[in-house]
Design a protein around this motif. Structure first.
Motif, PDB file in Angstrom:
ATOM      1  N   LEU A  39       0.818  -1.214   0.000  1.00 49.22           N
ATOM      2  CA  LEU A  39       0.000   0.000   0.000  1.00 49.22           C
ATOM      3  C   LEU A  39       0.853   1.266   0.000  1.00 49.22           C
ATOM      4  O   LEU A  39       0.783   2.073  -0.936  1.00 49.22           O
ATOM      5  N   LEU A  40       1.668   1.441   1.043  1.00 51.95           N
ATOM      6  CA  LEU A  40       2.416   2.694   1.177  1.00 51.95           C
ATOM      7  C   LEU A  40       3.454   2.861   0.062  1.00 51.95           C
ATOM      8  O   LEU A  40       3.560   3.947  -0.525  1.00 51.95           O
ATOM      9  N   TYR A  41       4.213   1.798  -0.246  1.00 49.87           N
ATOM     10  CA  TYR A  41       5.239   1.903  -1.287  1.00 49.87           C
ATOM     11  C   TYR A  41       4.634   2.203  -2.661  1.00 49.87           C
ATOM     12  O   TYR A  41       5.095   3.125  -3.352  1.00 49.87           O
ATOM     13  N   PRO A  42       3.585   1.455  -3.108  1.00 49.78           N
ATOM     14  CA  PRO A  42       2.990   1.802  -4.409  1.00 49.78           C
ATOM     15  C   PRO A  42       2.440   3.216  -4.460  1.00 49.78           C
ATOM     16  O   PRO A  42       2.569   3.904  -5.482  1.00 49.78           O
ATOM     17  N   LEU A  43       1.813   3.677  -3.370  1.00 44.42           N
ATOM     18  CA  LEU A  43       1.291   5.042  -3.351  1.00 44.42           C
ATOM     19  C   LEU A  43       2.418   6.062  -3.457  1.00 44.42           C
ATOM     20  O   LEU A  43       2.306   7.066  -4.174  1.00 44.42           O
ATOM     21  N   ALA A  44       3.522   5.794  -2.759  1.00 39.14           N
ATOM     22  CA  ALA A  44       4.650   6.715  -2.819  1.00 39.14           C
ATOM     23  C   ALA A  44       5.247   6.766  -4.225  1.00 39.14           C
ATOM     24  O   ALA A  44       5.546   7.850  -4.748  1.00 39.14           O
ATOM     25  N   THR A  91       3.760   6.000  -7.055  1.00 36.91           N
ATOM     26  CA  THR A  91       2.801   6.638  -7.961  1.00 36.91           C
ATOM     27  C   THR A  91       2.876   8.152  -7.826  1.00 36.91           C
ATOM     28  O   THR A  91       2.857   8.880  -8.823  1.00 36.91           O
ATOM     29  N   GLY A  92       2.980   8.621  -6.586  1.00 40.76           N
ATOM     30  CA  GLY A  92       3.084  10.061  -6.371  1.00 40.76           C
ATOM     31  C   GLY A  92       4.336  10.637  -6.983  1.00 40.76           C
ATOM     32  O   GLY A  92       4.301  11.688  -7.644  1.00 40.76           O
ATOM     33  N   GLN A  96       4.014  10.773 -10.743  1.00 40.85           N
ATOM     34  CA  GLN A  96       3.143  11.859 -11.210  1.00 40.85           C
ATOM     35  C   GLN A  96       3.866  13.193 -11.180  1.00 40.85           C
ATOM     36  O   GLN A  96       3.682  14.036 -12.051  1.00 40.85           O
ATOM     37  N   ASP A 114       0.228   7.470 -15.150  1.00 45.12           N
ATOM     38  CA  ASP A 114      -0.996   7.123 -15.874  1.00 45.12           C
ATOM     39  C   ASP A 114      -0.722   6.692 -17.308  1.00 45.12           C
ATOM     40  O   ASP A 114      -1.638   6.580 -18.122  1.00 45.12           O
TER      41      ASP A 114
END
Length: 289
Positions: A27-32, A34-35, A38, A45
């Motif tokens: 969760l945390l690693y993929p979100l980081a 992705t951020g 971006q 995307d």
């Protein structure tokens, strides 16, 4: 207060470790990431590209620019060849897995043209000839015949590996093609016959008189490792610029300027090679026209 049994305590500890790692890694690693993606380059995307509000592709994935019959549209630059599925298929990313020694064709039965299989060498020769014919330049390459197949002989000797030459076959030129050489070591060269076993012959590639540095660049005739490469070399783009200028009635200098503006340099200044994003360049040409 009673203590938990050792086996239960160990299992609970394992469950806690799995839960913590799931939150961090899943969760945390993929979100980081992705951020970060971006913010740096806007790639999370897939870098979609639009024309008149309509999605036309991704800046990260190559594509064909062909008509309904599969023919290249003359006014567009073309991506490099692709071995991913039927071409640029993200679900089938990969190379052909054919090596440099893959130089003998399986000749097609005249009654069934689809029964044959081209070697990597013939694929390269055919692509180079096609590009040369389309752009009006010399499409010849070393170890290729003038009709765009591998210049490969099957040579039979009296003692197997040694002795006088007794028979010679142009392995990639199926009959009734005229062999690219009339004779080899004093023996007339035959055209290849579909279905005949030439495994006893010695494979002899013939370099020919093609220039050491072919006019048609390597990326025009070889697929990338992923089959999805969205870029071509500046040399390949420059080779096609005169035709694009004629088809679009644009000054050649303007086409070269667009190529340069859509050329990216080496990563970090030293990794890889400069590349021209084909889809972005074609969209810019559409806006220019």
């Amino acid at each position: 207060m009673s203590r938990l049994p050792l086996w239960l305590a160990q299992h609970l500890a394992a469950v806690r470790v799995v839960a913590v790692l799931t939150v961090i890694v899943g969760l945390l690693y993929p979100l980081a990431m992705t951020g970060v993606s971006q913010v740096v380059g806007n790639r999370a995307d897939g870098q979609p590209l639009y024309r008149d509000g309509k999605l036309v592709g991704s800046a990260l994935i190559g594509q064909s620019f062909t008509d309904s019959n599969g023919n290249a549209i003359p006014k567009y630059f073309q991506s490099r060849p692709s071995a991913a599925g039927n071409g640029y298929d993200p679900t089938a990313s990969g190379a052909s897995n054919l090596g440099p020694e893959n130089d003998v064709d399986t000749l097609a039965d005249p009654a069934d043209p689809k029964s044959g299989k081209q070697s990597l060498l013939t694929q390269i020769c055919a692509r180079s000839k096609a590009v040369g014919d389309l752009e009006g330049v010399d499409g010849s390459r070393p170890f290729c015949t003038s009709d765009g197949v591998g210049a490969v002989l099957g040579v039979y000797r009296a003692d197997g590996l040694t002795g006088n030459v007794t028979r010679v076959v142009s392995l990639d030129q199926g009959c009734p093609a005229t062999p690219f050489m009339q004779s080899y070591d004093g023996v007339a060269v035959e055209c290849g016959k579909p279905g005949e076993d030439y495994s006893a012959a010695l494979i002899v590639p013939i370099r020919g008189d093609a220039p050491r540095d072919p006019v048609v660049p390597a990326d025009a005739v070889t697929a990338s490792g992923s089959g999805l490469d969205p870029q071509i070399s500046p040399a390949y783009a420059d080779l096609r610029a005169p035709r694009i200028a004629r088809e679009r009635h644009l000054p050649l200098d303007r086409v070269h300027a667009l190529i340069e503006s859509h050329t990216t340099g080496r990563t970090l200044g030293f990794l890889g090679q400069p590349g021209v994003n084909v889809l972005e360049l074609n969209l810019a040409l559409d806006r220019e026209s």
